[in-house]
Write a protein that holds these residues in place. Sequence first.
Motif, short mmCIF file in Angstrom:
data_model
loop_
_atom_site.label_atom_id
_atom_site.label_comp_id
_atom_site.label_asym_id
_atom_site.label_seq_id
_atom_site.Cartn_x
_atom_site.Cartn_y
_atom_site.Cartn_z
N ARG A 145 55.36 33.89 47.57
CA ARG A 145 54.47 33.57 48.69
C ARG A 145 53.26 34.48 48.59
N GLU A 146 52.09 33.87 48.66
CA GLU A 146 50.85 34.62 48.53
C GLU A 146 50.49 35.29 49.86
N ILE A 147 50.21 36.58 49.81
CA ILE A 147 49.84 37.33 51.01
C ILE A 147 48.39 37.79 50.88
N PRO A 148 47.43 37.10 51.49
CA PRO A 148 46.04 37.58 51.43
C PRO A 148 45.91 38.91 52.16
N LEU A 149 45.05 39.76 51.62
CA LEU A 149 44.82 41.06 52.25
C LEU A 149 43.61 40.95 53.17
N GLY A 150 43.82 40.29 54.32
CA GLY A 150 42.72 40.06 55.26
C GLY A 150 42.10 41.35 55.75
N GLU A 151 42.95 42.29 56.11
CA GLU A 151 42.44 43.61 56.46
C GLU A 151 42.39 44.41 55.17
N ASN A 152 41.23 44.36 54.52
CA ASN A 152 41.14 44.81 53.13
C ASN A 152 40.06 45.89 52.99
N PRO A 153 40.36 47.13 53.37
CA PRO A 153 39.34 48.18 53.29
C PRO A 153 38.84 48.41 51.87
N GLU A 154 39.74 48.24 50.85
CA GLU A 154 39.30 48.44 49.47
C GLU A 154 38.22 47.43 49.10
N ALA A 155 38.40 46.18 49.53
CA ALA A 155 37.41 45.15 49.22
C ALA A 155 36.08 45.44 49.89
N PHE A 156 36.11 45.93 51.13
CA PHE A 156 34.87 46.22 51.84
C PHE A 156 34.15 47.43 51.22
N ARG A 157 34.91 48.43 50.80
CA ARG A 157 34.29 49.56 50.12
C ARG A 157 33.66 49.11 48.81
N PHE A 158 34.38 48.21 48.12
CA PHE A 158 33.82 47.65 46.89
C PHE A 158 32.53 46.90 47.18
N GLY A 159 32.51 46.10 48.26
CA GLY A 159 31.32 45.34 48.61
C GLY A 159 30.11 46.24 48.86
N GLU A 160 30.33 47.34 49.56
CA GLU A 160 29.22 48.27 49.82
C GLU A 160 28.69 48.86 48.52
N ARG A 161 29.59 49.23 47.64
CA ARG A 161 29.17 49.81 46.36
C ARG A 161 28.51 48.75 45.46
N LEU A 162 29.02 47.52 45.53
CA LEU A 162 28.42 46.43 44.75
C LEU A 162 26.97 46.21 45.16
N LEU A 163 26.73 46.14 46.46
CA LEU A 163 25.37 45.91 46.94
C LEU A 163 24.47 47.12 46.67
N ASN A 164 25.05 48.29 46.49
CA ASN A 164 24.28 49.48 46.12
C ASN A 164 24.07 49.59 44.60
N GLN A 165 24.52 48.56 43.88
CA GLN A 165 24.33 48.47 42.43
C GLN A 165 25.01 49.62 41.69
N GLU A 166 26.24 49.94 42.13
CA GLU A 166 26.97 51.04 41.51
C GLU A 166 27.83 50.60 40.33
N PHE A 167 27.95 49.27 40.10
CA PHE A 167 28.79 48.79 39.01
C PHE A 167 27.94 48.17 37.91
N ARG A 168 28.29 48.54 36.68
CA ARG A 168 27.62 47.92 35.54
C ARG A 168 28.35 46.68 35.06
N LEU A 169 29.68 46.67 35.24
CA LEU A 169 30.50 45.60 34.68
C LEU A 169 31.49 45.11 35.73
N MET A 170 31.66 43.79 35.80
CA MET A 170 32.60 43.17 36.75
C MET A 170 33.56 42.28 35.98
N VAL A 171 34.85 42.46 36.23
CA VAL A 171 35.88 41.66 35.57
C VAL A 171 36.58 40.80 36.62
N PHE A 172 36.61 39.49 36.37
CA PHE A 172 37.33 38.55 37.24
C PHE A 172 38.56 38.05 36.50
N LEU A 173 39.73 38.18 37.13
CA LEU A 173 40.99 37.81 36.49
C LEU A 173 41.45 36.40 36.84
N THR A 174 41.14 35.91 38.04
CA THR A 174 41.58 34.57 38.44
C THR A 174 40.51 33.88 39.26
#
Length: 296
Positions: free
Chosen positions: A53-82
């Motif tokens: 059973r798939e459990i989405p992480l709706g309350e996802n602080p890691e994703a929001f921290r990632f979003g802030e850093r993404l918009l601040n252009q802190e990542f050079r490379l992004m990997v998508f698995l699915t």
Amino acid sequence: MLGKANVQNSSHPVSRDDTDRLKICSFESRRGEEMASLIERMGGLATIAPSMREIPLGENPEAFRFGERLLNQEFRLMVFLTGVGARALLEVLETRFPREEILAAWDRCVTIVRGPKPHAVLREWGVHVDARAPEPNTWRELLSTLDDWGALQSVSMAVQEYGQPNELLYDELQRRGAVVTRVPVYRWALPEDLNPLENAIRACEKGEFDALLWTSAQQVHHVLEVADRMGLKIQFLQAANRCVIGSIGPTATETLIEQGLAPDLEPEHPKMGPLVKLVCEAGLPIVARKQLITKD
């Protein structure tokens, strides 16, 4: 209820009288109805026993921290698995950040995908893809694709996770000196209703299946966890190895072997259709041989 495919419910195991058709149990969950239809169309008798059973992480602080850093252009490379995970990640991020800004930020990164599904999703969004790992789309092909891109030493990269984190991949990335941020999107849990899976485990232990189909590594862990809870893990492993064991691809195959199950068939292309076709076409002589060995 999987009525469209006329599927046998796990609580009512199929009859052993129909000896010219393989009795096939699949542990598929999200695409169970499709799997059942494939098995029936190929001449098998299908039992679907959802194991995840798939459990989405709706309350996802890691994703929001990632979003802030993404918009601040802190990542050079992004990997998508699915593909499913990419969509889920965008849905989470959109609750806090503008969609167009997220997509533009991804498009500025070097983008590498594990296979065709995340590739199709990113193309739909207008986000470019720099490289795609080839089939069978395991972490090894992904790692090789990353190595082909260039040296990873000190490269800041983010990895969109799915299900159970792949620690082997992370170990290799760390060994190469990459600075990795994990972005969890969803996790797997056992089904809320365990009755179909428990019934399938009992049916397998009694010898009521000819073939077992595995379409992910996580299914293996969940089925054995439930079998262990029932006090039937050893019996299930013994009975399962008397069946034809079909594995969708190398990742599932590795896990099956690690857990004491010996895969008999793995399709060239890691997809449900080729897996079902291969098992239905090649399964009968394999199960006959296994049954003969058991009698001897």
